[in-house]
Design a protein around this motif. Structure first.
Motif, PDB file in Angstrom:
ATOM      1  N   ASP A 182       0.336  -1.183   0.433  1.00 32.67           N
ATOM      2  CA  ASP A 182       0.255  -0.090   0.289  1.00 32.67           C
ATOM      3  C   ASP A 182       0.680   1.478   0.114  1.00 32.67           C
ATOM      4  OD1 ASP A 182      -2.307  -1.573  -0.060  1.00 32.67           O
ATOM      5  OD2 ASP A 182      -2.867  -0.874   1.917  1.00 32.67           O
ATOM      6  N   THR A 228     -11.927   4.502  -7.162  1.00 33.71           N
ATOM      7  CA  THR A 228     -11.692   3.035  -6.740  1.00 33.71           C
ATOM      8  C   THR A 228     -12.554   3.187  -5.049  1.00 33.71           C
ATOM      9  OG1 THR A 228     -11.427   1.621  -6.165  1.00 33.71           O
ATOM     10  CG2 THR A 228      -9.350   3.360  -6.005  1.00 33.71           C
ATOM     11  N   ASP A 230     -12.015   1.090  -3.334  1.00 29.52           N
ATOM     12  CA  ASP A 230     -10.928  -0.016  -2.489  1.00 29.52           C
ATOM     13  C   ASP A 230      -9.854   0.811  -1.857  1.00 29.52           C
ATOM     14  OD1 ASP A 230      -9.881  -2.427  -1.738  1.00 29.52           O
ATOM     15  OD2 ASP A 230      -8.909  -2.760  -3.907  1.00 29.52           O
ATOM     16  N   PRO A 295      -4.270   0.672  -2.730  1.00 33.98           N
ATOM     17  CA  PRO A 295      -3.353   0.088  -3.278  1.00 33.98           C
ATOM     18  C   PRO A 295      -2.344   0.985  -4.394  1.00 33.98           C
ATOM     19  CG  PRO A 295      -5.813  -0.924  -3.184  1.00 33.98           C
ATOM     20  CD  PRO A 295      -5.488   0.446  -2.290  1.00 33.98           C
ATOM     21  N   PRO A 296      -1.283   0.025  -4.783  1.00 37.63           N
ATOM     22  CA  PRO A 296      -0.249   0.782  -5.226  1.00 37.63           C
ATOM     23  C   PRO A 296      -1.002   0.704  -6.769  1.00 37.63           C
ATOM     24  CG  PRO A 296      -0.007  -1.827  -4.763  1.00 37.63           C
ATOM     25  CD  PRO A 296      -1.040  -1.534  -3.422  1.00 37.63           C
ATOM     26  N   GLU A 297      -2.055  -0.518  -7.093  1.00 36.51           N
ATOM     27  CA  GLU A 297      -1.816   0.073  -8.566  1.00 36.51           C
ATOM     28  C   GLU A 297      -3.259   1.262  -8.663  1.00 36.51           C
ATOM     29  OE1 GLU A 297      -4.965  -3.191  -6.418  1.00 36.51           O
ATOM     30  OE2 GLU A 297      -2.684  -3.141  -6.909  1.00 36.51           O
ATOM     31  N   HIS A 298      -3.730   1.629  -7.801  1.00 36.95           N
ATOM     32  CA  HIS A 298      -5.014   2.846  -7.648  1.00 36.95           C
ATOM     33  C   HIS A 298      -3.654   3.876  -7.142  1.00 36.95           C
ATOM     34  CE1 HIS A 298      -8.062   0.104  -8.384  1.00 36.95           C
ATOM     35  NE2 HIS A 298      -7.856  -0.602  -7.284  1.00 36.95           N
ATOM     36  N   ASP A 300      -1.872   6.001  -8.058  1.00 34.89           N
ATOM     37  CA  ASP A 300      -1.260   7.816  -8.653  1.00 34.89           C
ATOM     38  C   ASP A 300      -3.153   7.961  -9.152  1.00 34.89           C
ATOM     39  OD1 ASP A 300       1.186   7.315  -9.082  1.00 34.89           O
ATOM     40  OD2 ASP A 300       1.190   6.239 -10.961  1.00 34.89           O
ATOM     41  N   THR A 320       5.482   4.280   2.458  1.00 35.87           N
ATOM     42  CA  THR A 320       5.053   2.647   2.066  1.00 35.87           C
ATOM     43  C   THR A 320       4.087   1.615   3.139  1.00 35.87           C
ATOM     44  OG1 THR A 320       7.344   1.780   1.816  1.00 35.87           O
ATOM     45  CG2 THR A 320       5.948   1.962  -0.214  1.00 35.87           C
TER      46      THR A 320
END
Length: 353
Positions: A182, A228, A230, A295-298, A300, A320
């Protein structure tokens, strides 16, 4: 040389001892003493599965709806300070606690405890501040109460507010969801509220007025959730500051946190004031900022949405979440070393909210 008899019972310590048989100011500071008070007194008395969540607000099911419910007491001294008042804190603090569950505040209650002899003009000013803040936050003060205590048994005005709000479907935001990988984001510069209150209380001047950041964060959270649903964790770093909240999240989730010290946005006047007073900005209270574990994918996209909102224009990635050193927060310093960022024992600046 004459014999010297040492009497430990006469010794004093600037930090309250942790086996105190009475309440001390540190018990209200949001640090280790607050946690011990909850664990040793309140949890055994009426602990339950809902209370054990230990979020800024509780998520409860009522009639098929998922609601966030919270309560927040305010004893700040002085009642008015640069950027706000106890009335602003009562509304914004409660609204923000609901927002940290992803909920948009709907209704508040507001109870006043007044000290005999307090000027009615002061009470009126606080009440008007409550009304103005509620209007700005888009929330209705639906009920309340008033009590009066004897002169000398209060401090002018205390305010307790409770609130409810609806949690959107699919949103599950709580400290236990922090996960390795995260990204930790703060919504803007930290430390302003605590220094603003201290400057007025102690009559200090720092060359420029430092104003509290008290503000409602429901709109900012809504913008983040639009990217998101999430979001793993949201917390507002009030008592105990950024350091206190990160430690609470690390403990609740069984993860570690690595903080990049130079990435934490601290306004120059706050940094100068903290340097002069020997305070660490990471432990100074805020009233209009949030910390997010994303979460890293969200990360940015969420960061961009935050920066596009007025309440998140100064948002920054500050660390992080990691699997190593569970329950512990460490900071990478500007000199290239690392240090442990402990949970504060009590509060550097008592009665700041």
């Amino acid at each position: 040389m004459a014999d010297i008899t040492l009497d430990p019972s006469a010794w004093t310590c600037p930090a309250p001892l942790r086996d105190q048989p009475v309440v001390v100011l540190g018990h209200g500071g949001g640090g280790a003493l607050s946690a011990e008070l909850f664990d040793q007194v309140f949890a055994p008395a009426y602990g339950n599965d809902v209370l054990a969540g230990l979020g800024d607000s509780a998520a409860v099911e009522v009639g098929g709806a998922r609601l966030a419910f919270t309560t927040d007491s305010h004893v700040v001294r002085p009642l008015f300070f640069p950027g706000g008042s106890i009335g602003d804190l009562a509304v914004n603090g409660t609204v923000n606690d609901l927002a940290m569950s992803g909920a948009r505040a709907a209704y508040l209650s507001c109870a006043f405890i007044l000290e005999e002899g307090t000027a009615l003009s002061v009470v009126s000013d606080v009440a008007r501040a409550v009304g103005k803040a509620a209007e700005a936050a888009g929330v209705t003060v639906a009920t309340g109460d008033t009590k009066v205590v004897d002169s000398g048994h209060g401090d002018g005005v205390y305010v307790t507010a409770s609130g409810i709000g609806l949690i959107p479907h699919g949103v599950d935001i709580r400290p236990q969801r922090a996960a390795p990988g995260d990204v930790v984001i703060v919504s803007g510069p930290v430390g302003m509220h605590g220094i603003a209150v201290l400057s007025v209380r102690e009559g200090l001047e720092f060359g420029v007025e430092i104003a509290s950041d008290t503000a409602p964060l429901g709109g900012l959270v809504a913008a983040m959730l639009a990217v998101t649903p999430d979001l793993h964790v949201l917390r507002d770093p009030t008592r105990g500051g950024v350091a206190g909240v990160l430690n609470e999240i690390a403990t609740a989730s069984g993860t570690g946190v690595v903080l990049t010290e130079e990435s934490v946005p601290v306004p120059e006047p706050v940094a100068s004031a903290c340097g002069f007073l020997g305070l660490d900005p990471l432990y100074v209270a805020n009233e209009g900022k949030l910390l997010a574990f994303v979460p890293p994918e969200h990360a940015d996209a969420v960061l961009a949405a935050m920066r596009a909102h007025p309440r998140g224009a100064g948002a920054a990635v500050i660390g992080t979440c990691v699997a190593e050193h569970p329950g512990t927060v460490v900071a990478r310093t500007r000199l290239g070393g690392t240090r442990v960022v402990d949970l504060p024992l009590g509060e550097q600046l008592p009665r700041i909210c």
